[in-house]
Structure formats: C-alpha cells, structure tokens
Design an enzyme around this catalytic site. Sequence first.
Site, PDB file in Angstrom:
ATOM      1  N   GLU A 134       0.875  -1.146  -0.080  1.00  0.00           N
ATOM      2  CA  GLU A 134       0.152  -0.195  -0.064  1.00  0.00           C
ATOM      3  C   GLU A 134       0.821   1.183  -0.069  1.00  0.00           C
ATOM      4  OE1 GLU A 134      -2.705   0.521   3.342  1.00  0.00           O
ATOM      5  OE2 GLU A 134      -2.648   2.640   2.956  1.00  0.00           O
ATOM      6  N   ARG A 158       0.517  10.568   0.358  1.00  0.00           N
ATOM      7  CA  ARG A 158       0.723  11.431   1.329  1.00  0.00           C
ATOM      8  C   ARG A 158       2.192  12.161   0.932  1.00  0.00           C
ATOM      9  NH1 ARG A 158       0.311   8.303   6.534  1.00  0.00           N
ATOM     10  NH2 ARG A 158      -1.495   7.015   6.134  1.00  0.00           N
ATOM     11  N   LYS A 163     -11.205  -1.874   6.335  1.00  0.00           N
ATOM     12  CA  LYS A 163      -9.955  -1.527   7.001  1.00  0.00           C
ATOM     13  C   LYS A 163     -10.447  -1.074   8.541  1.00  0.00           C
ATOM     14  CE  LYS A 163      -6.596   2.263   6.846  1.00  0.00           C
ATOM     15  NZ  LYS A 163      -5.350   2.644   6.329  1.00  0.00           N
TER      16      LYS A 163
HETATM   17  C1  3PG Z   1      -1.240   4.784   8.162  1.00  0.00           C
HETATM   18  O1  3PG Z   1      -2.242   4.850   7.198  1.00  0.00           O
HETATM   19  O2  3PG Z   1      -0.666   5.548   8.674  1.00  0.00           O
HETATM   20  C2  3PG Z   1      -1.091   3.279   8.803  1.00  0.00           C
HETATM   21  O3  3PG Z   1      -2.261   2.909   9.402  1.00  0.00           O
HETATM   22  C3  3PG Z   1       0.075   2.868   9.395  1.00  0.00           C
HETATM   23  O4  3PG Z   1       0.138   3.193  10.668  1.00  0.00           O
HETATM   24  P1  3PG Z   1       1.475   2.924  11.268  1.00  0.00           P
HETATM   25  O5  3PG Z   1       2.463   3.691  10.851  1.00  0.00           O
HETATM   26  O6  3PG Z   1       1.008   3.179  13.001  1.00  0.00           O
HETATM   27  O7  3PG Z   1       1.879   1.356  11.086  1.00  0.00           O
END
Ligand code: 3PG
Length: 213
Positions: A47, A51, A134
């Site tokens: 994924e 961002r 999710k």
């Molecule tokens: C996110 O979208 O940032 C994810 O959920 C990942 O979260 P994490 O950095 O706590 O694994």
Amino acid sequence: MTPTEQSARALAVCQLAPVVPVLVIDDLAHAKPLAEALVKGGLPALEVTLRTPCALDAIRAMAEVPGGVVGAGTLLTRADVKAAKEAGATFGVSPGSTDALLDACAEFELPLLPGAVTASEVMRLLEKGYTVQKFFPAEQSGGAAFLKSIGSPIPQVRFCPTGGISLKNAPDYLALKNILCVGGSWVAPKEAMAAGNWDAITTLAAEARALRG
Ligand code: 3PG
C-alpha cells in the site's frame, strides 16, 4: 464495479500475506528497490500512501516489480481514486469512507478497502456490500479487543486493521477469526530506506511473513 466485486478483490489481496506494508515514499528512487525487498521477504501486497509528492510515480514504478500487487492508500477524494487508477494501482485503501469516495471507486473500477471504526460505520458499509473493511486507527480505536467484540454481532465483516500495529502486537489481531491481515509501516522504516538498506527491509518482511506459518 460493485462493492461485492470490490470486496472479493480486497479479500484476495488481504489473503496474500499476514501483513500489508503501509508505505510513505519520499524519494522516487526508493520505490523499485523497496518493492523488490518487500516482495523478496514474502510480502507481495503493498500500500503506497498518497501522502508524498512522488507517491503516484512510486506506484507506477512499483507496478513493474514482478510479484508485487500495488495499491494506493490514503484515498480521500474522487480525484485521488482517478489518479491512483491511472498510475496503475490495483486496489485502494481509505482511512474512512464517504459516498463520494465509494462512488468514485465504482466509477473508476478500483477495488476499495474502505475504513470503518464504529459498529454503525461497519454496518453502513456492509449494507452496501463491503464485507472486507479496514479498521483504522486500530490501536487507538480499541485494538484487537474491539475487533473481537464486533465479531460477535457482525461476523460477516472481516478486517485489515492498521495504525499502531507492530511485530509485537500483530499476533493479537491475527489470532482473531474476523481478521484477514494487518497493515503497518514498521516493515519499511524511514532510516533503512534512507540508507538504502534493502536487506534489512527484506529481513523485516520475512519476520512479518512468518507471523502466519
Ligand atoms: C497509516 O495509514 O499511517 C497506517 O495505518 C500505518 O500506521 P502505522 O504507521 O502506525 O503502522
């Protein structure tokens, strides 16, 4: 693409491995070696969060890596869905869900793993046909204990929780019947990417893969 068809595809993606790496890519040059390192370690579903400025180009680069199944995360708008699809994402992930986003995924035929955190949000998505969802942010929203509880009244929805999950607490989630896999960024630390330490990332991926034998 109907929500039921989208969930069938999301199910297949979530069944590839116990962990879906959640990737924040700052440098386009990291995309290909990062994908190769993760796939080599046994984590094919990737994924890429939308961002960073190079995220869409990173998806394009990673889509070329043999064995990788590349999706786009942090989908918030119709424009995000359109751009993700055009970049070659084969699935999408969103932190929550809005009608505009769901409509866009149907329009652009991008299978979505939509986010939900309350019983009503889960039920709303289920009514539309989304049986794979999710759960975000997982640890902050009640964690594995919440997911275990919601599995009693709503067993037909299965989840990929993300947010605050690590090698240490992932087993708590993976032990539950309604959990398909977990998502997390811990398998691709910023420092390892910056140092080009792809072997370290392959090792982290292999550890994550071994969470389910
Ligand atoms: C996110 O979208 O940032 C994810 O959920 C990942 O979260 P994490 O950095 O706590 O694994």
